[in-house]
Design a protein around this motif. Structure first.
Motif, PDB file in Angstrom:
ATOM      1  N   ALA A   1       0.850  -1.063   0.154  1.00  0.00           N
ATOM      2  CA  ALA A   1       0.013   0.465  -0.274  1.00  0.00           C
ATOM      3  C   ALA A   1       1.277   1.030  -0.338  1.00  0.00           C
ATOM      4  O   ALA A   1       0.473   2.116   0.052  1.00  0.00           O
ATOM      5  N   LYS A   2       2.315   0.942  -0.273  1.00  0.00           N
ATOM      6  CA  LYS A   2       2.817   2.353  -0.273  1.00  0.00           C
ATOM      7  C   LYS A   2       2.415   3.555  -1.448  1.00  0.00           C
ATOM      8  O   LYS A   2       2.195   2.612  -2.090  1.00  0.00           O
TER       9      LYS A   2
ATOM     10  N   VAL B   1      -8.199  -7.505  -3.090  1.00  0.00           N
ATOM     11  CA  VAL B   1      -7.416  -6.604  -2.754  1.00  0.00           C
ATOM     12  C   VAL B   1      -5.836  -6.463  -2.861  1.00  0.00           C
ATOM     13  O   VAL B   1      -5.568  -5.901  -3.469  1.00  0.00           O
ATOM     14  N   LYS B   2      -4.922  -7.116  -3.068  1.00  0.00           N
ATOM     15  CA  LYS B   2      -3.904  -7.393  -2.719  1.00  0.00           C
ATOM     16  C   LYS B   2      -3.487  -7.634  -4.800  1.00  0.00           C
ATOM     17  O   LYS B   2      -2.692  -6.857  -4.502  1.00  0.00           O
ATOM     18  N   ASN B   3      -4.086  -8.523  -5.038  1.00  0.00           N
ATOM     19  CA  ASN B   3      -3.913  -7.889  -6.605  1.00  0.00           C
ATOM     20  C   ASN B   3      -4.237  -6.395  -6.782  1.00  0.00           C
ATOM     21  O   ASN B   3      -3.799  -6.410  -7.945  1.00  0.00           O
ATOM     22  N   ALA B   4      -5.709  -5.813  -6.482  1.00  0.00           N
ATOM     23  CA  ALA B   4      -5.504  -4.989  -7.343  1.00  0.00           C
ATOM     24  C   ALA B   4      -4.142  -3.743  -6.010  1.00  0.00           C
ATOM     25  O   ALA B   4      -4.333  -2.645  -7.121  1.00  0.00           O
ATOM     26  N   PHE B   5      -3.847  -3.607  -4.994  1.00  0.00           N
ATOM     27  CA  PHE B   5      -3.222  -3.072  -5.155  1.00  0.00           C
ATOM     28  C   PHE B   5      -1.525  -2.906  -5.957  1.00  0.00           C
ATOM     29  O   PHE B   5      -0.989  -1.663  -6.200  1.00  0.00           O
TER      30      PHE B   5
ATOM     31  N   GLU C   1       0.715   4.377  -9.709  1.00  0.00           N
ATOM     32  CA  GLU C   1       1.196   4.472  -7.919  1.00  0.00           C
ATOM     33  C   GLU C   1       0.119   6.168  -7.583  1.00  0.00           C
ATOM     34  O   GLU C   1      -0.241   7.006  -8.516  1.00  0.00           O
ATOM     35  N   ASN C   2      -0.199   5.863  -6.783  1.00  0.00           N
ATOM     36  CA  ASN C   2      -1.236   7.275  -6.336  1.00  0.00           C
ATOM     37  C   ASN C   2      -2.275   7.033  -6.343  1.00  0.00           C
ATOM     38  O   ASN C   2      -3.382   7.430  -6.510  1.00  0.00           O
ATOM     39  N   GLY C   3      -3.039   5.217  -7.527  1.00  0.00           N
ATOM     40  CA  GLY C   3      -3.816   4.919  -7.063  1.00  0.00           C
ATOM     41  C   GLY C   3      -5.018   4.704  -6.008  1.00  0.00           C
ATOM     42  O   GLY C   3      -4.162   4.530  -4.694  1.00  0.00           O
ATOM     43  N   THR C   4      -5.707   4.138  -5.838  1.00  0.00           N
ATOM     44  CA  THR C   4      -6.974   4.284  -4.641  1.00  0.00           C
ATOM     45  C   THR C   4      -7.242   3.109  -5.344  1.00  0.00           C
ATOM     46  O   THR C   4      -8.213   1.913  -6.323  1.00  0.00           O
ATOM     47  N   VAL C   5      -7.604   1.999  -4.725  1.00  0.00           N
ATOM     48  CA  VAL C   5      -8.334   0.446  -4.314  1.00  0.00           C
ATOM     49  C   VAL C   5      -9.691   0.574  -3.383  1.00  0.00           C
ATOM     50  O   VAL C   5      -9.448   1.378  -2.305  1.00  0.00           O
ATOM     51  N   SER C   6     -10.750   0.230  -4.011  1.00  0.00           N
ATOM     52  CA  SER C   6     -11.758   0.874  -3.085  1.00  0.00           C
ATOM     53  C   SER C   6     -12.546  -0.610  -2.980  1.00  0.00           C
ATOM     54  O   SER C   6     -12.256  -1.880  -4.446  1.00  0.00           O
ATOM     55  N   VAL C   7     -12.824  -0.818  -2.134  1.00  0.00           N
ATOM     56  CA  VAL C   7     -13.505  -2.332  -1.789  1.00  0.00           C
ATOM     57  C   VAL C   7     -15.438  -1.728  -0.884  1.00  0.00           C
ATOM     58  O   VAL C   7     -15.833  -1.188  -0.788  1.00  0.00           O
ATOM     59  N   GLU C   8     -16.059  -2.665  -2.005  1.00  0.00           N
ATOM     60  CA  GLU C   8     -17.667  -2.349  -1.954  1.00  0.00           C
ATOM     61  C   GLU C   8     -18.316  -3.646  -1.584  1.00  0.00           C
ATOM     62  O   GLU C   8     -17.885  -4.616  -2.161  1.00  0.00           O
TER      63      GLU C   8
END
Length: 395
Positions: free
Chosen positions: A255-256, A286-290, A295-302
């Protein structure tokens, strides 16, 4: 099996175990079946009569036991030919331990008119040395000109079973060691006076917990692949469940310079399912999404509840190329290099094989990539239908 010459020393055997009846049955089978047909089978295969004696076989069997002489194979029972230790003083199938023999059970099932698949652990005496084998035995009844026979196929799974056992032992010992490191790091952190020491101890504990999590995930995957995993359903509060997954990753190295958000549209609801399996499914996504996020992107969980189903959506701002999209769920396929590629495959396997759900995704430049996991709110609900095809893919 290695190529080894076998000599008869079992009860009643002599230098020529073939009786005229065995030879007649062999000729009868040979006349009705093309020998080339059974020889195309890569694994050892043979046909037994009602006395469980071999009356026909392929060259794979002859090669496996290292015996070229037909009259030294015909007429023997399987355990005698394979040098099972129980046949040194008993006929194959007559010793007390034989009641536990998977091969004998498979043959008896075939003799009752049913097909069978059994695992057989065999201890052989080969040239005076003990050797262990594990076979998968497939048996099936077969009628030829009105006479009943039984065709048997052997698959040597000794190496895979040994590897499976060693892997389980290794992971068990490794997990104990990692938990020991985590506990020691926690004690150091408690006793540390300097802030730098506390931070360093905290890093040790965090990495140890991460390693323990990966080990447990791999153990679960191994059990699922081997079809040994049994589901254990329990109530799951969705919001706190997702928060625990996100909290695990938001302070990790993955998540860095990236962000994670929990969509405010999530409604608090509960479902009944196997919490371990659902955790691994969402954690993998979630891990794959990261890893796929810029860079500086956002992972969203719904997550939301609809029509007695729970729908989870994990999104990132990256895009999946068309050349990759159609191979996403294939085992061992990965764009991350060798040794990867079980993540999305395990997601599909866990979701569809164990949680009675389905998983799919879409990807485009405008909307990024969205993975969807839909499962019933309760195990009593009927399994979901076919997995939808990706609706939007980046060419």
């Amino acid at each position: 099996m290695s190529e080894t010459t076998y000599y008869p020393d079992t009860p009643g055997n002599d230098d020529n175990p073939c009786s005229p009846d065995i030879l007649d049955q062999h000729d009868h089978i040979k006349a009705e079946l093309a020998p080339e047909l059974i020889d195309t089978v890569p694994n050892p295969a043979f046909i037994l009569n009602k006395d469980r004696r071999i009356i026909f076989y392929n060259q794979s069997l002859a090669k496996a036991v290292g015996e070229k002489r037909e009259n030294m194979i015909l007429g023997r029972r399987p355990g005698e030919l394979l040098r099972c230790c129980n046949t040194r003083s008993n006929w194959c199938g007559d010793a007390t331990p034989c009641v536990q023999c998977g091969a004998l059970r498979a043959i008896q099932t075939a003799m009752s008119g049913q097909k069978s698949e059994e695992e057989c652990m065999l201890l052989a005496n080969v040239d005076g040395k003990i050797k262990a084998y594990t076979f998968m035995v497939n048996s099936s009844p077969i009628k030829i000109k009105g006479d009943e026979y039984y065709i048997i196929h052997l698959t040597d799974i000794s190496d895979s079973k040994h590897k499976e056992m060693m892997e389980r032992v290794f992971l068990h010992d490794l997990l104990n060691a990692v938990n020991g490191i985590a506990n020691a790091g926690t004690l150091i952190k408690i006793d540390a006076i300097k802030k730098e020491q506390q931070e360093l101890a905290g890093m040790i504990v965090e990495r140890a917990h991460y390693m323990a999590n990966e080990i447990n995930a791999h153990r679960l995957f191994i059990s699922a692949e081997a079809k040994q995993l049994e589901t254990d359903d329990e109530p799951v509060a969705v919001v706190s469940f997702i928060e625990s997954i996100c909290a695990f990753y938001e302070n990790s190295q993955l998540a860095k310079e990236k962000n994670i958000s929990i969509n405010s549209k999530i409604n608090e609801f509960k479902l009944t399912t196997d919490k371990r399996i659902l955790y691994r499914i969402l954690e993998n996504l979630v891990k794959n999404a990261f890893e796929a996020s810029p860079e500086n992107g956002t992972v969203s969980v719904e997550a939301r509840e609809e029509n007695n189903r729970a729908l989870f959506t994990i999104s990132n701002q990256g895009t999946i190329p068309m050349t990759v999209a159609h191979q996403i769920f294939k085992r061992s396929f990965s764009t991350k290099g060798p040794g990867r590629g079980l993540g999305t495959y395990s997601v599909k396997m866990f979701t569809e094989n164990y949680l009675r759900g389905r998983v799919w995704f879409d990807s485009s430049k405008d909307d990024g990539t969205n993975f969807y996991v839909e499962i019933p709110l309760s195990p009593s609900e009927r399994p979901l239908g076919e997995t939808p095809c990706p609706s939007t893919l980046q060419a």
